[in-house]
Design an enzyme around this catalytic site. Structure first.
Site, short mmCIF file in Angstrom:
data_model
loop_
_atom_site.label_atom_id
_atom_site.label_comp_id
_atom_site.label_asym_id
_atom_site.label_seq_id
_atom_site.Cartn_x
_atom_site.Cartn_y
_atom_site.Cartn_z
N TYR A 84 0.84 -1.20 0.00
CA TYR A 84 0.00 0.00 0.00
C TYR A 84 0.87 1.25 0.00
O TYR A 84 0.58 2.23 -0.68
CB TYR A 84 -0.92 0.03 1.22
N ASN A 107 -11.44 -2.50 -5.63
CA ASN A 107 -11.13 -2.75 -7.03
C ASN A 107 -12.13 -3.77 -7.61
O ASN A 107 -12.17 -4.91 -7.17
CB ASN A 107 -9.70 -3.27 -7.16
N CYS A 115 -4.79 -6.14 -8.08
CA CYS A 115 -4.75 -5.87 -6.64
C CYS A 115 -4.20 -7.07 -5.87
O CYS A 115 -3.75 -6.92 -4.74
CB CYS A 115 -6.12 -5.47 -6.13
N HIS A 116 -4.19 -8.24 -6.50
CA HIS A 116 -3.63 -9.42 -5.84
C HIS A 116 -2.12 -9.29 -5.65
O HIS A 116 -1.53 -10.01 -4.86
CB HIS A 116 -3.96 -10.70 -6.63
N GLU A 142 1.92 -16.37 -11.28
CA GLU A 142 2.70 -15.34 -11.96
C GLU A 142 4.19 -15.52 -11.72
O GLU A 142 5.00 -15.38 -12.64
CB GLU A 142 2.25 -13.95 -11.50
#
Length: 151
Positions: A84, A107, A115-116, A142
């Protein structure tokens, strides 16, 4: 739309993709719009490891601040994470860490607006509207794809 981490509902308006949410049951809705087709194709490519970035018109509803945060989220590279505080600094407001967290939680475009990829400053997973199990899966997916690309 089915995915490896559960059923997803995609919503769009004429201007673009409006929401991607995880749902428990399939609903009957119009699914043949060009935007929804393109979004489903790109999400399938993402889950198959063939896509790292999305090229979709977006039309999420939110305040100007939320839009600013969501835009900054897209700048977190595939396979990497941020906090954040990173996003607050990116938007030029380092004191807005809590407000960034609230905007991140609102989101409506899971995965496409990543946002993950936001984790705690201490490296721990933080909340995710789709659940921490899905968040962990997305990050691992990812990172493993990124390692393959680097290899």
């Amino acid at each position: 739309m089915p995915s490896p981490i559960g059923l997803m509902e995609l919503c769009a308006v004429e201007q673009g993709l409006q929401a991607i949410t995880f749902v428990d049951a399939q609903t009957q809705a119009e699914t043949d719009t060009p935007i929804l087709k393109k979004a489903a194709e790109q999400l399938a490519e993402y889950f198959d490891g063939r896509r790292q970035d999305f090229d979709l018109p977006l039309a999420a509803r939110g305040t100007a601040f939320q839009q600013q945060v969501w835009h900054a989220l897209v700048s977190i590279p595939f396979g990497q994470t941020g906090s954040y505080l990173d996003i607050a600094r990116k938007i030029g407001n380092p004191a807005a860490v809590r407000a960034v967290g609230a905007a991140n939680g609102k989101n409506p475009l899971s995965i496409v607006v990543p946002c993950h990829r936001i984790i705690g400053s201490n490296g721990n997973l933080t909340g995710y509207a789709g659940g921490l199990e899905r968040k962990a899966w997305l990050l691992q997916h990812e990172q493993s794809q990124q390692r393959l690309a680097d290899w």
